[in-house]
Each structure stands twice: as structure tokens, then as C-alpha cells.
Design a protein around this motif. Sequence first.
Motif, PDB file in Angstrom:
ATOM      1  N   PRO A 149       0.819  -1.222   0.000  1.00  0.00           N
ATOM      2  CA  PRO A 149       0.000   0.000   0.000  1.00  0.00           C
ATOM      3  C   PRO A 149       0.851   1.270   0.000  1.00  0.00           C
ATOM      4  O   PRO A 149       1.651   1.502   0.909  1.00  0.00           O
ATOM      5  CB  PRO A 149      -0.815  -0.130   1.284  1.00  0.00           C
ATOM      6  CG  PRO A 149       0.010  -1.011   2.163  1.00  0.00           C
ATOM      7  CD  PRO A 149       0.722  -1.971   1.264  1.00  0.00           C
ATOM      8  N   GLU A 150       0.657   2.099  -1.013  1.00  0.00           N
ATOM      9  CA  GLU A 150       1.432   3.339  -1.170  1.00  0.00           C
ATOM     10  C   GLU A 150       1.203   4.289  -0.004  1.00  0.00           C
ATOM     11  O   GLU A 150       2.155   4.905   0.517  1.00  0.00           O
ATOM     12  CB  GLU A 150       1.043   4.015  -2.483  1.00  0.00           C
ATOM     13  CG  GLU A 150       1.709   5.367  -2.713  1.00  0.00           C
ATOM     14  CD  GLU A 150       3.191   5.253  -3.016  1.00  0.00           C
ATOM     15  OE1 GLU A 150       3.951   6.137  -2.573  1.00  0.00           O
ATOM     16  OE2 GLU A 150       3.591   4.274  -3.673  1.00  0.00           O
ATOM     17  N   ASP A 151      -0.042   4.436   0.438  1.00  0.00           N
ATOM     18  CA  ASP A 151      -0.336   5.379   1.508  1.00  0.00           C
ATOM     19  C   ASP A 151       0.325   4.968   2.823  1.00  0.00           C
ATOM     20  O   ASP A 151       0.777   5.820   3.605  1.00  0.00           O
ATOM     21  CB  ASP A 151      -1.849   5.538   1.692  1.00  0.00           C
ATOM     22  CG  ASP A 151      -2.537   4.225   2.049  1.00  0.00           C
ATOM     23  OD1 ASP A 151      -2.060   3.154   1.618  1.00  0.00           O
ATOM     24  OD2 ASP A 151      -3.572   4.257   2.751  1.00  0.00           O
ATOM     25  N   VAL A 152       0.389   3.661   3.060  1.00  0.00           N
ATOM     26  CA  VAL A 152       1.044   3.186   4.282  1.00  0.00           C
ATOM     27  C   VAL A 152       2.545   3.473   4.230  1.00  0.00           C
ATOM     28  O   VAL A 152       3.152   3.877   5.237  1.00  0.00           O
ATOM     29  CB  VAL A 152       0.772   1.687   4.492  1.00  0.00           C
ATOM     30  CG1 VAL A 152       1.573   1.158   5.680  1.00  0.00           C
ATOM     31  CG2 VAL A 152      -0.705   1.429   4.716  1.00  0.00           C
ATOM     32  N   TRP A 153       3.154   3.277   3.059  1.00  0.00           N
ATOM     33  CA  TRP A 153       4.579   3.574   2.931  1.00  0.00           C
ATOM     34  C   TRP A 153       4.862   5.058   3.172  1.00  0.00           C
ATOM     35  O   TRP A 153       5.826   5.407   3.860  1.00  0.00           O
ATOM     36  CB  TRP A 153       5.103   3.151   1.576  1.00  0.00           C
ATOM     37  CG  TRP A 153       6.472   3.687   1.236  1.00  0.00           C
ATOM     38  CD1 TRP A 153       6.866   4.292   0.087  1.00  0.00           C
ATOM     39  CD2 TRP A 153       7.649   3.653   2.071  1.00  0.00           C
ATOM     40  NE1 TRP A 153       8.193   4.655   0.139  1.00  0.00           N
ATOM     41  CE2 TRP A 153       8.700   4.267   1.359  1.00  0.00           C
ATOM     42  CE3 TRP A 153       7.904   3.171   3.362  1.00  0.00           C
ATOM     43  CZ2 TRP A 153       9.977   4.412   1.872  1.00  0.00           C
ATOM     44  CZ3 TRP A 153       9.188   3.318   3.876  1.00  0.00           C
ATOM     45  CH2 TRP A 153      10.207   3.929   3.147  1.00  0.00           C
ATOM     46  N   GLN A 154       4.032   5.942   2.637  1.00  0.00           N
ATOM     47  CA  GLN A 154       4.235   7.372   2.862  1.00  0.00           C
ATOM     48  C   GLN A 154       4.151   7.693   4.359  1.00  0.00           C
ATOM     49  O   GLN A 154       4.959   8.466   4.890  1.00  0.00           O
ATOM     50  CB  GLN A 154       3.187   8.178   2.084  1.00  0.00           C
ATOM     51  CG  GLN A 154       3.269   8.028   0.583  1.00  0.00           C
ATOM     52  CD  GLN A 154       4.625   8.431   0.022  1.00  0.00           C
ATOM     53  OE1 GLN A 154       5.263   9.342   0.529  1.00  0.00           O
ATOM     54  NE2 GLN A 154       5.068   7.746  -1.022  1.00  0.00           N
ATOM     55  N   ARG A 155       3.211   7.088   5.044  1.00  0.00           N
ATOM     56  CA  ARG A 155       3.073   7.298   6.483  1.00  0.00           C
ATOM     57  C   ARG A 155       4.287   6.776   7.242  1.00  0.00           C
ATOM     58  O   ARG A 155       4.841   7.455   8.119  1.00  0.00           O
ATOM     59  CB  ARG A 155       1.804   6.605   6.974  1.00  0.00           C
ATOM     60  CG  ARG A 155       1.509   6.763   8.460  1.00  0.00           C
ATOM     61  CD  ARG A 155       0.482   5.733   8.907  1.00  0.00           C
ATOM     62  NE  ARG A 155       1.056   4.398   8.968  1.00  0.00           N
ATOM     63  CZ  ARG A 155       0.329   3.265   8.934  1.00  0.00           C
ATOM     64  NH1 ARG A 155      -0.985   3.321   8.797  1.00  0.00           N
ATOM     65  NH2 ARG A 155       0.932   2.091   9.016  1.00  0.00           N
ATOM     66  N   GLU A 156       4.695   5.555   6.919  1.00  0.00           N
ATOM     67  CA  GLU A 156       5.814   4.934   7.624  1.00  0.00           C
ATOM     68  C   GLU A 156       7.123   5.649   7.326  1.00  0.00           C
ATOM     69  O   GLU A 156       7.984   5.771   8.202  1.00  0.00           O
ATOM     70  CB  GLU A 156       5.915   3.453   7.244  1.00  0.00           C
ATOM     71  CG  GLU A 156       4.770   2.599   7.775  1.00  0.00           C
ATOM     72  CD  GLU A 156       4.730   2.603   9.294  1.00  0.00           C
ATOM     73  OE1 GLU A 156       5.794   2.433   9.932  1.00  0.00           O
ATOM     74  OE2 GLU A 156       3.637   2.795   9.851  1.00  0.00           O
ATOM     75  N   ARG A 157       7.289   6.135   6.096  1.00  0.00           N
ATOM     76  CA  ARG A 157       8.511   6.870   5.761  1.00  0.00           C
ATOM     77  C   ARG A 157       8.613   8.145   6.596  1.00  0.00           C
ATOM     78  O   ARG A 157       9.700   8.473   7.104  1.00  0.00           O
ATOM     79  CB  ARG A 157       8.536   7.203   4.276  1.00  0.00           C
ATOM     80  CG  ARG A 157       9.792   7.978   3.867  1.00  0.00           C
ATOM     81  CD  ARG A 157      10.042   7.927   2.384  1.00  0.00           C
ATOM     82  NE  ARG A 157       8.923   8.432   1.616  1.00  0.00           N
ATOM     83  CZ  ARG A 157       8.816   8.298   0.288  1.00  0.00           C
ATOM     84  NH1 ARG A 157       9.747   7.636  -0.383  1.00  0.00           N
ATOM     85  NH2 ARG A 157       7.787   8.794  -0.355  1.00  0.00           N
ATOM     86  N   GLU A 158       7.510   8.837   6.765  1.00  0.00           N
ATOM     87  CA  GLU A 158       7.527  10.041   7.607  1.00  0.00           C
ATOM     88  C   GLU A 158       7.852   9.690   9.053  1.00  0.00           C
ATOM     89  O   GLU A 158       8.617  10.398   9.720  1.00  0.00           O
ATOM     90  CB  GLU A 158       6.167  10.744   7.521  1.00  0.00           C
ATOM     91  CG  GLU A 158       5.880  11.385   6.176  1.00  0.00           C
ATOM     92  CD  GLU A 158       4.539  12.080   6.148  1.00  0.00           C
ATOM     93  OE1 GLU A 158       3.883  12.134   7.215  1.00  0.00           O
ATOM     94  OE2 GLU A 158       4.146  12.572   5.077  1.00  0.00           O
ATOM     95  N   ARG A 159       7.286   8.606   9.531  1.00  0.00           N
ATOM     96  CA  ARG A 159       7.545   8.201  10.916  1.00  0.00           C
ATOM     97  C   ARG A 159       9.007   7.825  11.114  1.00  0.00           C
ATOM     98  O   ARG A 159       9.655   8.246  12.088  1.00  0.00           O
ATOM     99  CB  ARG A 159       6.650   7.015  11.283  1.00  0.00           C
ATOM    100  CG  ARG A 159       6.863   6.499  12.705  1.00  0.00           C
ATOM    101  CD  ARG A 159       6.056   5.239  12.961  1.00  0.00           C
ATOM    102  NE  ARG A 159       6.441   4.133  12.097  1.00  0.00           N
ATOM    103  CZ  ARG A 159       7.504   3.353  12.331  1.00  0.00           C
ATOM    104  NH1 ARG A 159       8.290   3.579  13.392  1.00  0.00           N
ATOM    105  NH2 ARG A 159       7.783   2.356  11.518  1.00  0.00           N
ATOM    106  N   ILE A 160       9.559   7.021  10.207  1.00  0.00           N
ATOM    107  CA  ILE A 160      10.947   6.583  10.334  1.00  0.00           C
ATOM    108  C   ILE A 160      11.896   7.757  10.180  1.00  0.00           C
ATOM    109  O   ILE A 160      12.898   7.868  10.899  1.00  0.00           O
ATOM    110  CB  ILE A 160      11.257   5.484   9.298  1.00  0.00           C
ATOM    111  CG1 ILE A 160      10.367   4.263   9.521  1.00  0.00           C
ATOM    112  CG2 ILE A 160      12.720   5.071   9.385  1.00  0.00           C
ATOM    113  CD1 ILE A 160      10.425   3.242   8.394  1.00  0.00           C
TER     114      ILE A 160
END
Length: 450
Positions: A149-160
Motif C-alpha cells: 500500500p502506497e499510503d502506508v509507505w508514505q506514512r511509515e517513511r515520515e515516521r521513520i
Amino acid sequence: MKKFSRPIASLLLATASAFGFMASAWAVIPIQQWTQPNGAQVFLVESPVIPMLDVRIDFDAGSRRDTAAQAGLADVTALIAGKGVRAANGEPALDENQLGEAWADLGASFGGGASRDRMSFRLRTLTEPDLLQKTVHLAARELGEPAWPEDVWQRERERITASILESRTRPGTIAGMAYSKAVFGTHPYGYEVTPESLAAITVQDMRARYEAGMLPCRAKVSLVGAINRAQAETVVNQLLARLPQTEGAACPSLPAVPEVSDLNQFKDERIPFQSAQAHVLIGQPGYKRNDPDFFPMLVGNYILGGGGFVSRLTTEVREKRGLSYSVGSYFSPGLHAGAFTITLQTRPDQAAEAVSVSRQVLKDFIANGVTQAELKGAKDFLQGGFALRIDSNGKLLDNVAEIAWNGLPLDYLDTWVEQVGKVTAADIKAAFARKLQPEKMVTVVVGGKD
């Protein structure tokens, strides 16, 4: 990894002592090994006392296969692979919340992660037949049909990214980054995950990395639990059935990863930082996990700095001089030579003396070796504590996976205590002289004004 549900957690508490008794009572730990028709190598320990199964699947897809520009690709690939499954074979898609609920309903767990050398997935479930079938089926979907899921990756990238930036405000992080770069140079073991490297990673990169590395013929599958070989063969086939399949018996080879280069000169790096404690790291590349010197280095390092309050470093740095509350040493061997490291924290104004004493302790240790009293104490502790290394299904599984991954003998656990007992003072002195060169080590100190 996902948390255990209440049923499986309760069972673990109720049966842990039973397994511990069984493990300590075994004369041997019989590991069955075979290769499946699809090329997967399987390692099984039958443990019928507890009605549960632990499985670990390892692939050669760890961070050593990242590039410097996309450092962190292995870690985030394993992370996002577990954030949902796509619709396939007439079954509906599951987002990360639905997938978590499905695992909770089964009272089981499945999850993945990446280390330097491998990408690993773990399954834990009860072995009641109907439940086992449903659990393995869901694990096979998650393993073979990730949704990316693209949206999950964008969220996780910001968190990391936020976590990385925050960590750079801490002296321990800065010391670790500088030390890793100095010890490993351009080798992948020394790559640093940065906001820039994360920004260069797309879900398409993850999917490509996953599909190229996650072939059944490359899998090493370790199982510990209440199943027999025939059942294990069925479980492994089902778990790997939805991964990309190869034609014929040949397994496509992966590009070779270069070895870690030896250090050719001494390096002393001091990084100013306003902190109450200076963080000190001293070391160099060490040895591979399958090195024949493993046991002499294990016993020797316990005496040098791995034995806590009974180690030489603690005696000289803490007890005699009060330069550090905690000081120690460790090796981190892998498929390549992991680092040997001396680590301590001290007041910035004491850092120079603490470094000098630690270096001298190491030099004396390599030059003069160990005493018979030290050797006996180390052997007694290591041999006496061996049962704690295999006193649960999970610990035993990790040991079996280490045997599988590093090509160790199948009787490795049966002979572990004996191998420790065979180590002599001469063995330790010779092994440390072969592996360590104090005059070429890296020293990193973070703390103080200058």
C-alpha cells in the motif's frame, strides 16, 4: 512482530516450565534436515510436549544487499510486506487492520523483519489441525501476496524519518554512525539509513526486491514444535506456495557481496558534543560466524569484557579507577566479518584516560593471554548457562535457524558444552592474536568541547 493473543500467551506461560524440563533432560537435540522439491532447505526439531509450532523462514535478502543510495530498503520491504494482502485466488484483500484482526481471531502471530544478512519471517501457532491449516493459509497469503500500500509507505517513511532525525540529537547515535563508517568503510554493513535514502525508495523498489529475493529455492525454514516430518513438509509447501516459483531445479544465483576489508591504520576520531557522558567505541572488523575460532573467541571475550563484573575491562576501568559505570566488549559475527567492539561511557574529562586504559587492557590480553582461574570461571559460567539458551521453543528455534543459516553441523547444540570445555588458554591467545590488531583499531569518542 505481532503480539500473541490471550489463548496462546496463556498456553506459553502454562507450558514453559514443561519445555524447559524436557530440553534439559534431552541427551541430544535431534535436528532433521532435508531439501524440499522446490529447493527449500528444512530443519525440524519435533517437540511434542507443547501443542504449538514455531516456524522461521530466512532468505538472503538482508541489508547487505542494499545499495548506499537506498540504504534501508531491506528493512522497509519487510515492514511494508506485512501491511496488508491483495485480493487473489478468489479471496478478498485485507488491509493492515483487517490482517491484524484475522491473526487475533486465530490466536496466532506472523511477522517479518530484516537484519544485516537475511530477511526473516516468523510464525507461531497452536497445532490443533483445523487451526493450524487456517493459520498456515493466512501466513502463506501474507508471505506470498503482499499488497504494497502506497499510503502506508508514505506514512511509515515520515515516521521513520522523524525517528532518524530525533536520534541524531543523541551522542550514542552519533558515535555509532561514525564508528560503523570507520570500521566497515564502503561495505554494506556500514551503510547508514538516512532521510535521503528513504526518500529514494518506492513501493515498486520494494516489490522488485521482494520478488527477486523471495524464491522458495532460497528459503531456509526452521521448525520447532508438535509436528512430524510429513506434517512439516506439508506446512513448508503451503507457506511457500504463493511465492514466485522457479522453473527446473536450478536456483538463480545472487550477486556476490564483497568481504569486509581489514583496517590498514589506526584511526582516532573525537567529535565534540555537549553531554554529561562521553560515548566511547573502540574496535575493528572481527570474524565470520562460521569461523573455526568461534569458541576460543567466545570464551576469551567473556574474560576480556563480556563477563560483566568479572571481566578484565570492568576490573581495570571501573573497579580500580572509577572511570566508567559500565564497560564491555563484544563480537557481532555474520556472513561477513562483523565488528569487535569495546564500548563504555565516561565523563568527558576522563575520556582520554578511559580510552588509554581500555587499549592497554586489550593489548595485555592479546600479548599475555588468560589465567587458568579466568578460564575455569568463564567455562563454568558458559557451560552452566547453556540450558537457558534452549529453554523455550522460541529460543530453540533461533538456535536451529543459526545452524541452518551459517552451515553449522547438525549436532552443534549437542556438542556446544563440549566445545566450550575443549578451549585452552593457548587457543584463546592464538585466536585473539589472529583476529585483533590493536595498533590498527578505530577509536570514536563523542562528548566534550574538543
